[in-house]
Design a protein around this motif. Structure first.
Motif, PDB file in Angstrom:
ATOM      1  N   PHE A 106       7.663   1.308 -17.137  1.00  0.00           N
ATOM      2  CA  PHE A 106       8.279   1.138 -18.443  1.00  0.00           C
ATOM      3  C   PHE A 106       7.755  -0.159 -19.057  1.00  0.00           C
ATOM      4  N   LEU A 107       7.382  -0.106 -20.340  1.00  0.00           N
ATOM      5  CA  LEU A 107       7.016  -1.289 -21.121  1.00  0.00           C
ATOM      6  C   LEU A 107       7.921  -1.292 -22.348  1.00  0.00           C
ATOM      7  N   ILE A 108       8.797  -2.286 -22.435  1.00  0.00           N
ATOM      8  CA  ILE A 108       9.870  -2.254 -23.424  1.00  0.00           C
ATOM      9  C   ILE A 108       9.945  -3.591 -24.154  1.00  0.00           C
ATOM     10  N   LYS A 109       9.808  -3.528 -25.487  1.00  0.00           N
ATOM     11  CA  LYS A 109      10.016  -4.712 -26.324  1.00  0.00           C
ATOM     12  C   LYS A 109      11.280  -4.483 -27.143  1.00  0.00           C
ATOM     13  N   ALA A 110      12.274  -5.317 -26.872  1.00  0.00           N
ATOM     14  CA  ALA A 110      13.537  -5.222 -27.599  1.00  0.00           C
ATOM     15  C   ALA A 110      13.337  -5.649 -29.045  1.00  0.00           C
ATOM     16  N   PRO A 111      14.251  -5.271 -29.939  1.00  0.00           N
ATOM     17  CA  PRO A 111      14.169  -5.753 -31.323  1.00  0.00           C
ATOM     18  C   PRO A 111      14.072  -7.281 -31.360  1.00  0.00           C
ATOM     19  N   GLY A 112      13.190  -7.778 -32.219  1.00  0.00           N
ATOM     20  CA  GLY A 112      13.050  -9.216 -32.391  1.00  0.00           C
ATOM     21  C   GLY A 112      12.291  -9.921 -31.281  1.00  0.00           C
ATOM     22  N   THR A 113      11.486  -9.189 -30.512  1.00  0.00           N
ATOM     23  CA  THR A 113      10.704  -9.802 -29.430  1.00  0.00           C
ATOM     24  C   THR A 113       9.389 -10.338 -29.991  1.00  0.00           C
ATOM     25  N   SER A 114       9.180 -11.632 -29.843  1.00  0.00           N
ATOM     26  CA  SER A 114       7.984 -12.245 -30.425  1.00  0.00           C
ATOM     27  C   SER A 114       6.780 -12.191 -29.492  1.00  0.00           C
ATOM     28  N   THR A 115       6.997 -11.957 -28.211  1.00  0.00           N
ATOM     29  CA  THR A 115       5.893 -11.973 -27.247  1.00  0.00           C
ATOM     30  C   THR A 115       4.911 -10.846 -27.528  1.00  0.00           C
ATOM     31  N   ARG A 116       3.636 -11.189 -27.677  1.00  0.00           N
ATOM     32  CA  ARG A 116       2.609 -10.189 -27.904  1.00  0.00           C
ATOM     33  C   ARG A 116       2.020  -9.754 -26.567  1.00  0.00           C
ATOM     34  N   THR A 117       1.392  -8.621 -26.560  1.00  0.00           N
ATOM     35  CA  THR A 117       0.595  -8.156 -25.434  1.00  0.00           C
ATOM     36  C   THR A 117      -0.822  -8.667 -25.647  1.00  0.00           C
ATOM     37  N   VAL A 118      -1.282  -9.533 -24.753  1.00  0.00           N
ATOM     38  CA  VAL A 118      -2.586 -10.167 -24.943  1.00  0.00           C
ATOM     39  C   VAL A 118      -3.692  -9.120 -24.861  1.00  0.00           C
ATOM     40  N   TRP A 119      -4.819  -9.417 -25.501  1.00  0.00           N
ATOM     41  CA  TRP A 119      -5.978  -8.529 -25.407  1.00  0.00           C
ATOM     42  C   TRP A 119      -6.448  -8.474 -23.957  1.00  0.00           C
ATOM     43  N   HIS A 120      -6.644  -7.256 -23.444  1.00  0.00           N
ATOM     44  CA  HIS A 120      -7.027  -7.064 -22.046  1.00  0.00           C
ATOM     45  C   HIS A 120      -7.547  -5.654 -21.871  1.00  0.00           C
ATOM     46  N   HIS A 121      -8.123  -5.377 -20.711  1.00  0.00           N
ATOM     47  CA  HIS A 121      -8.262  -3.987 -20.287  1.00  0.00           C
ATOM     48  C   HIS A 121      -7.659  -3.842 -18.902  1.00  0.00           C
ATOM     49  N   ASP A 122      -7.371  -2.593 -18.518  1.00  0.00           N
ATOM     50  CA  ASP A 122      -6.449  -2.353 -17.411  1.00  0.00           C
ATOM     51  C   ASP A 122      -7.086  -2.408 -16.029  1.00  0.00           C
ATOM     52  N   ALA A 123      -8.272  -1.855 -15.879  1.00  0.00           N
ATOM     53  CA  ALA A 123      -8.789  -1.531 -14.553  1.00  0.00           C
ATOM     54  C   ALA A 123      -8.944  -2.741 -13.646  1.00  0.00           C
ATOM     55  N   THR A 124      -9.192  -3.930 -14.224  1.00  0.00           N
ATOM     56  CA  THR A 124      -9.425  -5.105 -13.377  1.00  0.00           C
ATOM     57  C   THR A 124      -8.127  -5.678 -12.791  1.00  0.00           C
ATOM     58  N   TYR A 125      -6.983  -5.156 -13.186  1.00  0.00           N
ATOM     59  CA  TYR A 125      -5.713  -5.588 -12.599  1.00  0.00           C
ATOM     60  C   TYR A 125      -5.449  -4.907 -11.252  1.00  0.00           C
ATOM     61  N   TRP A 126      -6.123  -3.806 -10.985  1.00  0.00           N
ATOM     62  CA  TRP A 126      -5.700  -2.907  -9.904  1.00  0.00           C
ATOM     63  C   TRP A 126      -6.765  -2.764  -8.835  1.00  0.00           C
ATOM     64  N   PRO A 127      -6.379  -2.365  -7.613  1.00  0.00           N
ATOM     65  CA  PRO A 127      -7.335  -2.244  -6.497  1.00  0.00           C
ATOM     66  C   PRO A 127      -8.080  -0.912  -6.519  1.00  0.00           C
ATOM     67  N   VAL A 128      -8.796  -0.669  -7.606  1.00  0.00           N
ATOM     68  CA  VAL A 128      -9.507   0.596  -7.770  1.00  0.00           C
ATOM     69  C   VAL A 128     -10.924   0.340  -8.269  1.00  0.00           C
ATOM     70  N   ALA A 129     -11.815   1.261  -7.944  1.00  0.00           N
ATOM     71  CA  ALA A 129     -13.188   1.252  -8.465  1.00  0.00           C
ATOM     72  C   ALA A 129     -13.530   2.671  -8.883  1.00  0.00           C
ATOM     73  N   GLY A 130     -14.264   2.802  -9.990  1.00  0.00           N
ATOM     74  CA  GLY A 130     -14.647   4.114 -10.496  1.00  0.00           C
ATOM     75  C   GLY A 130     -14.435   4.184 -11.997  1.00  0.00           C
ATOM     76  N   ASP A 131     -15.027   5.194 -12.607  1.00  0.00           N
ATOM     77  CA  ASP A 131     -14.958   5.320 -14.064  1.00  0.00           C
ATOM     78  C   ASP A 131     -13.750   6.123 -14.522  1.00  0.00           C
ATOM     79  N   MET A 132     -13.234   6.999 -13.683  1.00  0.00           N
ATOM     80  CA  MET A 132     -12.159   7.901 -14.100  1.00  0.00           C
ATOM     81  C   MET A 132     -10.792   7.239 -13.907  1.00  0.00           C
ATOM     82  N   VAL A 133     -10.527   6.257 -14.739  1.00  0.00           N
ATOM     83  CA  VAL A 133      -9.239   5.570 -14.745  1.00  0.00           C
ATOM     84  C   VAL A 133      -8.708   5.628 -16.170  1.00  0.00           C
ATOM     85  N   ALA A 134      -7.468   6.064 -16.334  1.00  0.00           N
ATOM     86  CA  ALA A 134      -6.910   6.239 -17.675  1.00  0.00           C
ATOM     87  C   ALA A 134      -5.429   5.881 -17.677  1.00  0.00           C
TER      88      ALA A 134
END
Length: 269
Positions: A106-134
Protein backbone atom coordinates in the motif's frame (compact mmCIF):
# COMPACT_ATOMS: atom_id res chain seq x y z
CA UNK A 1 -0.74 5.87 -23.82
CA UNK A 2 -4.11 5.06 -22.25
CA UNK A 3 -5.97 1.93 -23.35
CA UNK A 4 -9.50 0.65 -22.77
CA UNK A 5 -9.06 -2.56 -20.82
CA UNK A 6 -10.16 -5.75 -22.59
CA UNK A 7 -10.81 -8.70 -20.28
CA UNK A 8 -9.67 -11.15 -22.95
CA UNK A 9 -6.67 -9.38 -24.49
CA UNK A 10 -4.85 -6.14 -23.91
CA UNK A 11 -4.17 -5.68 -27.60
CA UNK A 12 -0.94 -5.14 -29.46
CA UNK A 13 -1.05 -1.36 -29.01
CA UNK A 14 -0.78 -1.71 -25.23
CA UNK A 15 2.05 -4.23 -25.50
CA UNK A 16 3.90 -1.98 -27.95
CA UNK A 17 3.39 1.08 -25.74
CA UNK A 18 4.75 -0.74 -22.70
CA UNK A 19 7.84 -1.87 -24.57
CA UNK A 20 8.41 1.54 -26.18
CA UNK A 21 7.46 3.91 -23.34
CA UNK A 22 7.85 1.75 -20.24
CA UNK A 23 4.43 2.88 -19.00
CA UNK A 24 0.79 2.07 -19.86
CA UNK A 25 -2.46 3.15 -18.21
CA UNK A 26 -5.43 0.75 -18.27
CA UNK A 27 -8.90 2.03 -17.49
CA UNK A 28 -11.21 0.05 -15.16
CA UNK A 29 -8.97 -3.00 -14.97
CA UNK A 30 -10.36 -3.73 -11.49
CA UNK A 31 -14.04 -3.80 -10.62
CA UNK A 32 -15.79 -1.68 -7.94
CA UNK A 33 -16.09 -4.61 -5.52
CA UNK A 34 -12.33 -5.19 -5.67
CA UNK A 35 -11.67 -1.49 -5.11
CA UNK A 36 -14.07 -1.38 -2.12
CA UNK A 37 -12.42 -4.47 -0.65
CA UNK A 38 -8.94 -2.95 -1.03
CA UNK A 39 -10.04 0.32 0.57
CA UNK A 40 -11.29 -1.67 3.56
CA UNK A 41 -8.04 -3.63 3.79
CA UNK A 42 -6.01 -0.41 3.50
CA UNK A 43 -7.91 1.07 6.45
CA UNK A 44 -7.29 -2.07 8.50
CA UNK A 45 -3.61 -2.06 7.59
CA UNK A 46 -3.16 1.59 8.55
CA UNK A 47 -4.85 0.89 11.89
CA UNK A 48 -2.65 -2.14 12.60
CA UNK A 49 0.31 -2.15 10.19
CA UNK A 50 2.90 -4.88 9.79
CA UNK A 51 6.54 -4.64 10.81
CA UNK A 52 7.32 -3.79 7.16
CA UNK A 53 5.39 -0.51 7.32
CA UNK A 54 6.84 2.99 7.04
CA UNK A 55 5.71 6.57 7.51
CA UNK A 56 7.94 8.51 5.15
CA UNK A 57 6.78 11.95 6.33
CA UNK A 58 9.41 13.46 8.62
CA UNK A 59 9.44 17.16 7.76
CA UNK A 60 6.26 18.67 6.45
CA UNK A 61 2.59 18.00 6.74
CA UNK A 62 0.30 15.01 6.47
CA UNK A 63 1.11 11.31 6.38
CA UNK A 64 2.82 9.23 3.66
CA UNK A 65 2.19 5.63 4.71
CA UNK A 66 3.45 2.45 3.11
CA UNK A 67 3.35 -1.21 4.02
CA UNK A 68 5.05 -4.03 2.13
CA UNK A 69 4.34 -7.75 1.72
CA UNK A 70 0.82 -6.93 2.87
CA UNK A 71 -0.64 -10.21 1.54
CA UNK A 72 1.52 -11.93 4.16
CA UNK A 73 0.07 -9.62 6.83
CA UNK A 74 -3.58 -9.70 5.72
CA UNK A 75 -4.26 -13.08 4.16
CA UNK A 76 -7.43 -12.07 2.28
CA UNK A 77 -5.25 -10.11 -0.14
CA UNK A 78 -4.07 -13.42 -1.56
CA UNK A 79 -7.31 -13.59 -3.53
CA UNK A 80 -6.56 -10.31 -5.30
CA UNK A 81 -3.01 -11.44 -6.04
CA UNK A 82 -4.09 -14.81 -7.42
CA UNK A 83 -7.49 -14.20 -8.97
CA UNK A 84 -7.59 -10.60 -10.22
CA UNK A 85 -6.44 -9.59 -13.72
CA UNK A 86 -3.16 -8.23 -12.38
CA UNK A 87 -0.96 -11.27 -13.04
CA UNK A 88 -2.47 -11.76 -16.50
CA UNK A 89 -1.84 -8.11 -17.37
CA UNK A 90 1.78 -8.48 -16.23
CA UNK A 91 2.20 -11.63 -18.33
CA UNK A 92 0.72 -10.01 -21.42
CA UNK A 93 2.73 -6.79 -21.25
CA UNK A 94 6.06 -8.45 -20.41
CA UNK A 95 5.43 -11.29 -22.90
CA UNK A 96 6.17 -13.90 -20.29
CA UNK A 97 4.38 -17.15 -19.52
CA UNK A 98 5.45 -17.13 -15.87
CA UNK A 99 5.24 -14.38 -13.26
CA UNK A 100 6.34 -14.24 -9.65
CA UNK A 101 5.02 -11.72 -7.18
CA UNK A 102 8.01 -9.84 -5.75
CA UNK A 103 5.75 -8.17 -3.18
CA UNK A 104 2.57 -6.16 -2.82
CA UNK A 105 2.26 -2.82 -1.08
CA UNK A 106 0.00 0.00 0.00
CA UNK A 107 1.21 3.53 -0.86
CA UNK A 108 -1.03 6.09 0.81
CA UNK A 109 -0.82 9.89 0.94
CA UNK A 110 -3.35 11.39 3.31
CA UNK A 111 -5.01 14.73 2.49
CA UNK A 112 -2.56 17.59 2.94
CA UNK A 113 0.60 15.45 2.71
CA UNK A 114 3.49 17.56 1.47
CA UNK A 115 6.03 14.75 1.10
CA UNK A 116 6.79 14.05 -2.55
CA UNK A 117 7.88 10.76 -4.05
CA UNK A 118 11.44 11.40 -5.23
CA UNK A 119 12.44 10.63 -8.81
CA UNK A 120 13.63 7.01 -8.92
CA UNK A 121 13.26 3.70 -10.66
CA UNK A 122 12.27 0.52 -8.91
CA UNK A 123 14.50 -2.38 -9.88
CA UNK A 124 17.65 -1.23 -8.07
CA UNK A 125 15.85 -1.38 -4.70
CA UNK A 126 15.31 -5.14 -4.90
CA UNK A 127 17.41 -8.34 -5.03
CA UNK A 128 16.51 -9.12 -8.64
CA UNK A 129 18.22 -9.14 -12.04
CA UNK A 130 16.52 -9.29 -15.44
CA UNK A 131 14.46 -7.16 -17.78
CA UNK A 132 11.00 -8.53 -16.99
CA UNK A 133 10.27 -6.48 -13.88
CA UNK A 134 7.08 -4.41 -13.70
CA UNK A 135 5.00 -2.48 -11.18
CA UNK A 136 1.20 -2.34 -11.29
CA UNK A 137 -0.19 0.75 -9.47
CA UNK A 138 -3.94 0.54 -8.80
CA UNK A 139 -5.87 3.69 -7.88
CA UNK A 140 -8.29 3.29 -4.97
CA UNK A 141 -9.31 6.97 -5.05
CA UNK A 142 -9.69 9.54 -7.82
CA UNK A 143 -6.16 10.65 -8.70
CA UNK A 144 -5.49 14.18 -9.92
CA UNK A 145 -2.30 16.13 -10.43
CA UNK A 146 -3.15 18.08 -7.29
CA UNK A 147 -3.60 14.92 -5.22
CA UNK A 148 -0.28 13.42 -6.30
CA UNK A 149 -0.54 11.72 -9.70
CA UNK A 150 2.65 9.85 -10.53
CA UNK A 151 4.76 11.23 -13.39
CA UNK A 152 6.74 8.89 -15.64
CA UNK A 153 9.66 9.63 -17.98
CA UNK A 154 8.67 7.79 -21.14
CA UNK A 155 11.46 5.66 -22.61
CA UNK A 156 13.74 5.99 -19.57
CA UNK A 157 13.69 2.19 -19.10
CA UNK A 158 15.82 2.00 -22.24
CA UNK A 159 18.43 4.58 -21.26
CA UNK A 160 20.83 1.70 -20.54
CA UNK A 161 21.54 2.94 -17.02
CA UNK A 162 20.73 1.67 -13.54
CA UNK A 163 20.51 4.43 -10.91
CA UNK A 164 21.22 4.39 -7.22
CA UNK A 165 18.15 3.74 -5.10
CA UNK A 166 16.90 6.86 -3.32
CA UNK A 167 15.41 6.53 0.15
CA UNK A 168 12.32 8.60 0.91
CA UNK A 169 13.45 8.81 4.55
CA UNK A 170 17.24 8.46 4.94
CA UNK A 171 19.39 9.79 2.10
CA UNK A 172 22.30 7.57 3.23
CA UNK A 173 20.33 4.32 3.45
CA UNK A 174 21.25 2.89 0.03
CA UNK A 175 24.95 2.63 -0.75
CA UNK A 176 25.22 0.71 -4.03
CA UNK A 177 27.89 2.18 -6.30
CA UNK A 178 25.60 3.57 -8.99
CA UNK A 179 25.10 7.09 -10.34
CA UNK A 180 22.23 9.13 -8.92
CA UNK A 181 19.05 9.72 -10.86
CA UNK A 182 19.56 12.77 -13.13
CA UNK A 183 17.98 16.09 -12.18
CA UNK A 184 14.66 15.40 -13.89
CA UNK A 185 13.15 18.74 -12.85
CA UNK A 186 15.95 20.58 -14.64
CA UNK A 187 15.47 18.39 -17.72
CA UNK A 188 11.69 18.70 -18.10
CA UNK A 189 11.90 20.54 -21.42
CA UNK A 190 14.09 17.77 -22.86
CA UNK A 191 12.05 14.78 -21.69
CA UNK A 192 8.70 13.22 -22.54
CA UNK A 193 6.99 13.12 -19.14
CA UNK A 194 3.48 11.74 -18.77
CA UNK A 195 1.02 11.52 -15.87
CA UNK A 196 -2.48 10.07 -15.69
CA UNK A 197 -5.47 11.37 -13.83
CA UNK A 198 -7.27 8.20 -12.76
CA UNK A 199 -10.58 6.91 -11.47
CA UNK A 200 -10.78 4.16 -8.84
CA UNK A 201 -10.16 0.86 -10.62
CA UNK A 202 -7.76 2.35 -13.18
CA UNK A 203 -4.16 1.18 -13.02
CA UNK A 204 -0.77 1.90 -14.51
CA UNK A 205 1.92 -0.65 -15.28
CA UNK A 206 5.49 0.53 -15.60
CA UNK A 207 8.82 -1.16 -16.28
CA UNK A 208 11.19 -1.61 -13.35
CA UNK A 209 13.68 0.86 -14.87
CA UNK A 210 11.17 3.58 -15.82
CA UNK A 211 12.07 6.74 -13.92
CA UNK A 212 9.09 8.19 -12.07
CA UNK A 213 8.15 10.46 -9.17
CA UNK A 214 5.15 12.23 -7.70
CA UNK A 215 4.28 15.42 -5.84
CA UNK A 216 2.62 15.44 -2.45
CA UNK A 217 -1.13 15.42 -1.98
CA UNK A 218 -2.17 19.07 -1.93
CA UNK A 219 -5.87 18.26 -1.64
CA UNK A 220 -7.42 18.61 1.80
CA UNK A 221 -10.49 16.55 0.86
CA UNK A 222 -9.04 13.58 -1.05
CA UNK A 223 -6.91 10.60 -0.10
CA UNK A 224 -4.41 9.14 -2.57
CA UNK A 225 -4.51 5.43 -1.79
CA UNK A 226 -2.87 2.93 -4.12
CA UNK A 227 -2.47 -0.83 -4.00
CA UNK A 228 0.73 -1.85 -5.75
CA UNK A 229 1.97 -5.21 -7.03
CA UNK A 230 5.55 -5.79 -8.14
CA UNK A 231 5.95 -8.52 -10.76
CA UNK A 232 8.88 -10.54 -12.16
CA UNK A 233 8.85 -12.47 -15.42
CA UNK A 234 10.63 -15.59 -16.58
CA UNK A 235 14.06 -13.98 -17.17
CA UNK A 236 14.37 -12.60 -13.62
CA UNK A 237 16.84 -14.19 -11.18
CA UNK A 238 17.79 -13.62 -7.56
CA UNK A 239 20.47 -10.96 -7.17
CA UNK A 240 21.20 -10.25 -3.48
CA UNK A 241 23.34 -7.20 -2.72
CA UNK A 242 24.07 -5.23 0.46
CA UNK A 243 21.91 -2.29 1.60
CA UNK A 244 18.80 -3.06 -0.42
CA UNK A 245 15.17 -2.54 0.52
CA UNK A 246 14.49 -5.02 3.34
CA UNK A 247 12.67 -8.20 2.38
CA UNK A 248 10.26 -9.95 4.74
CA UNK A 249 12.65 -12.87 5.26
CA UNK A 250 15.59 -14.58 3.55
CA UNK A 251 14.17 -16.63 0.66
CA UNK A 252 17.09 -19.10 0.79
CA UNK A 253 17.69 -18.80 -2.95
CA UNK A 254 21.21 -19.05 -4.43
CA UNK A 255 22.44 -15.99 -6.30
CA UNK A 256 21.46 -16.35 -9.95
CA UNK A 257 18.68 -18.81 -9.18
CA UNK A 258 15.00 -18.45 -10.09
CA UNK A 259 12.83 -16.49 -7.68
CA UNK A 260 10.40 -19.38 -7.10
CA UNK A 261 10.01 -19.55 -3.33
CA UNK A 262 7.64 -18.89 -0.47
CA UNK A 263 8.78 -15.25 -0.47
CA UNK A 264 8.39 -14.74 -4.24
CA UNK A 265 5.56 -17.12 -5.19
CA UNK A 266 4.78 -18.17 -8.75
CA UNK A 267 1.32 -16.74 -9.56
CA UNK A 268 1.09 -17.74 -13.24
CA UNK A 269 0.83 -20.43 -14.51
Amino acid sequence: MTNDFDADALGQAAVDAYRRDGIVCLRQAFDPDQVAFLRDVAARDMAAPSRMSNDATRDGTGRFFSDTFVHKHIAELGGIVRDSRAADVACALMRTKKVNLIFDQFLIKAPGTSTRTVWHHDATYWPVAGDMVATLWLALDPVTMESGAVEYVKGSHRWGQRYKAESFIDKDLYKEDLPPVPDIEAMRDELDIVAFEMAPGDCTIHHGLTVHGAPGNARDDLWRRAYVMRWAGEDVTYNPRPNLQPMLFDPQIPAGGPLDSELFPVIRP
